[in-house]
Design a protein around this motif. Sequence first.
Motif, PDB file in Angstrom:
ATOM      1  N   VAL A 253     -77.747  24.135  70.132  1.00  0.00           N
ATOM      2  CA  VAL A 253     -76.672  25.073  70.473  1.00  0.00           C
ATOM      3  C   VAL A 253     -75.691  25.148  69.316  1.00  0.00           C
ATOM      4  O   VAL A 253     -75.253  24.127  68.789  1.00  0.00           O
ATOM      5  N   ASP A 254     -75.363  26.366  68.918  1.00  0.00           N
ATOM      6  CA  ASP A 254     -74.446  26.595  67.808  1.00  0.00           C
ATOM      7  C   ASP A 254     -73.332  27.535  68.255  1.00  0.00           C
ATOM      8  O   ASP A 254     -73.588  28.699  68.587  1.00  0.00           O
ATOM      9  N   LYS A 255     -72.108  27.016  68.310  1.00  0.00           N
ATOM     10  CA  LYS A 255     -70.931  27.817  68.669  1.00  0.00           C
ATOM     11  C   LYS A 255     -71.115  28.554  70.000  1.00  0.00           C
ATOM     12  O   LYS A 255     -70.858  29.747  70.115  1.00  0.00           O
ATOM     13  N   GLY A 256     -71.588  27.810  70.981  1.00  0.00           N
ATOM     14  CA  GLY A 256     -71.681  28.346  72.331  1.00  0.00           C
ATOM     15  C   GLY A 256     -72.914  29.170  72.624  1.00  0.00           C
ATOM     16  O   GLY A 256     -73.061  29.697  73.736  1.00  0.00           O
ATOM     17  N   GLN A 257     -73.841  29.295  71.668  1.00  0.00           N
ATOM     18  CA  GLN A 257     -75.075  30.041  71.901  1.00  0.00           C
ATOM     19  C   GLN A 257     -76.284  29.202  71.485  1.00  0.00           C
ATOM     20  O   GLN A 257     -76.213  28.407  70.547  1.00  0.00           O
ATOM     21  N   ILE A 258     -77.384  29.421  72.190  1.00  0.00           N
ATOM     22  CA  ILE A 258     -78.616  28.702  71.883  1.00  0.00           C
ATOM     23  C   ILE A 258     -79.231  29.280  70.605  1.00  0.00           C
ATOM     24  O   ILE A 258     -79.491  30.482  70.516  1.00  0.00           O
ATOM     25  N   SER A 259     -79.431  28.419  69.617  1.00  0.00           N
ATOM     26  CA  SER A 259     -79.933  28.882  68.320  1.00  0.00           C
ATOM     27  C   SER A 259     -81.407  28.558  68.097  1.00  0.00           C
ATOM     28  O   SER A 259     -82.067  29.210  67.286  1.00  0.00           O
ATOM     29  N   HIS A 260     -81.909  27.541  68.786  1.00  0.00           N
ATOM     30  CA  HIS A 260     -83.308  27.152  68.596  1.00  0.00           C
ATOM     31  C   HIS A 260     -83.781  26.446  69.860  1.00  0.00           C
ATOM     32  O   HIS A 260     -83.070  25.616  70.418  1.00  0.00           O
ATOM     33  N   VAL A 261     -84.972  26.790  70.316  1.00  0.00           N
ATOM     34  CA  VAL A 261     -85.594  26.106  71.445  1.00  0.00           C
ATOM     35  C   VAL A 261     -86.905  25.501  70.951  1.00  0.00           C
ATOM     36  O   VAL A 261     -87.717  26.194  70.330  1.00  0.00           O
ATOM     37  N   TYR A 262     -87.091  24.200  71.228  1.00  0.00           N
ATOM     38  CA  TYR A 262     -88.302  23.496  70.825  1.00  0.00           C
ATOM     39  C   TYR A 262     -89.117  23.174  72.073  1.00  0.00           C
ATOM     40  O   TYR A 262     -88.647  22.459  72.963  1.00  0.00           O
ATOM     41  N   PHE A 263     -90.340  23.706  72.161  1.00  0.00           N
ATOM     42  CA  PHE A 263     -91.238  23.429  73.277  1.00  0.00           C
ATOM     43  C   PHE A 263     -92.175  22.285  72.874  1.00  0.00           C
ATOM     44  O   PHE A 263     -92.985  22.449  71.953  1.00  0.00           O
ATOM     45  N   ILE A 264     -92.068  21.156  73.541  1.00  0.00           N
ATOM     46  CA  ILE A 264     -92.973  20.038  73.289  1.00  0.00           C
ATOM     47  C   ILE A 264     -94.017  20.037  74.400  1.00  0.00           C
ATOM     48  O   ILE A 264     -93.720  19.720  75.557  1.00  0.00           O
ATOM     49  N   ARG A 265     -95.276  20.382  74.055  1.00  0.00           N
ATOM     50  CA  ARG A 265     -96.342  20.471  75.045  1.00  0.00           C
ATOM     51  C   ARG A 265     -97.481  19.494  74.754  1.00  0.00           C
ATOM     52  O   ARG A 265     -98.326  19.257  75.616  1.00  0.00           O
ATOM     53  N   ASN A 266     -97.512  18.943  73.557  1.00  0.00           N
ATOM     54  CA  ASN A 266     -98.538  17.967  73.211  1.00  0.00           C
ATOM     55  C   ASN A 266     -98.426  16.760  74.155  1.00  0.00           C
ATOM     56  O   ASN A 266     -97.405  16.073  74.152  1.00  0.00           O
ATOM     57  N   PRO A 267     -99.438  16.497  74.982  1.00  0.00           N
ATOM     58  CA  PRO A 267     -99.331  15.395  75.948  1.00  0.00           C
ATOM     59  C   PRO A 267     -99.081  14.037  75.311  1.00  0.00           C
ATOM     60  O   PRO A 267     -98.462  13.162  75.924  1.00  0.00           O
ATOM     61  N   ASP A 268     -99.544  13.855  74.064  1.00  0.00           N
ATOM     62  CA  ASP A 268     -99.306  12.586  73.382  1.00  0.00           C
ATOM     63  C   ASP A 268     -97.816  12.362  73.114  1.00  0.00           C
ATOM     64  O   ASP A 268     -97.353  11.222  73.059  1.00  0.00           O
ATOM     65  N   LYS A 269     -97.076  13.462  72.949  1.00  0.00           N
ATOM     66  CA  LYS A 269     -95.643  13.362  72.667  1.00  0.00           C
ATOM     67  C   LYS A 269     -94.801  13.379  73.942  1.00  0.00           C
ATOM     68  O   LYS A 269     -93.579  13.229  73.876  1.00  0.00           O
TER      69      LYS A 269
END
Length: 278
Positions: A253-269
Amino acid sequence: MEIYRPLLFTYAYNILGSVEEAEDLVQDVFFKYLKLDQSTIKNEKSYLSRMVINGAINLKKSSKSQKESYPGLWLPEPIDTENSEYEKKEILTYSLMILMEKLDPKQRAVFVLREAFDYSHEEISSTLEISQELSRQLLSRAKKNLKNETNQKELANNSLIVQNYIDAIHEGNIGSLEKLLKEDILVSSDGGGKASASRKTIIGLTDSIAMFMGLYKKFYKEAHLEFRQVNHQPAIFYYSPDGSLNNCQVFAVDKGQISHVYFIRNPDKLKNLEKKPH
């Protein structure tokens, strides 16, 4: 010796970006240490720290080729900083872990020791067996590469913004969603070849919103979700009907807005995150 495990793990994890590799490295260092003549070692903590930090640098160098052959995007393995058994305070933010992939292993180690653990350049030079001048140069190069985009010591609680994001998706309120997202928002996904995931980073409002809405309607509308925190950043955990963790989304989140979303789907992680908090 065991008392130092949480600290040693944190050194290794911040450099490697992998929970499993960090745990294995610390265990390997313990085995090697037990074979040494410990009567000649004046400071056990310092000696073990040097072994782990230098071992992590070497391992990071050797893993570069593996990352190049990784299916799709490679993202660091996140840690639940609300409930982790490790030293949570020194674990770097997820956004910073991403940015540090720009650094070579030694730059990364110097940056971690200086910024996360407050090492002096004298201590860094002793640990890495380099000159203090080189330590300063490596830190300067690291900060230049990172462009000071993230300050580890200025962590804001952005959980409400993420809650509003989910509410907007649930209600199908595109107008509210647009206000919550930056114009140049990025969406990155890591499936590791074991779970479906976009192989390229998605850029911009239109494509990102289409992805969020499509995934929600197809996969997550009936899913059980929890709001948690990983690497000091807000995250959403999505659970399948059988109770297994299907997906973890981490939000920058940057200055009240979402700037990047990271989807972690690898089951190992997801294995480490799947452990329920006590």
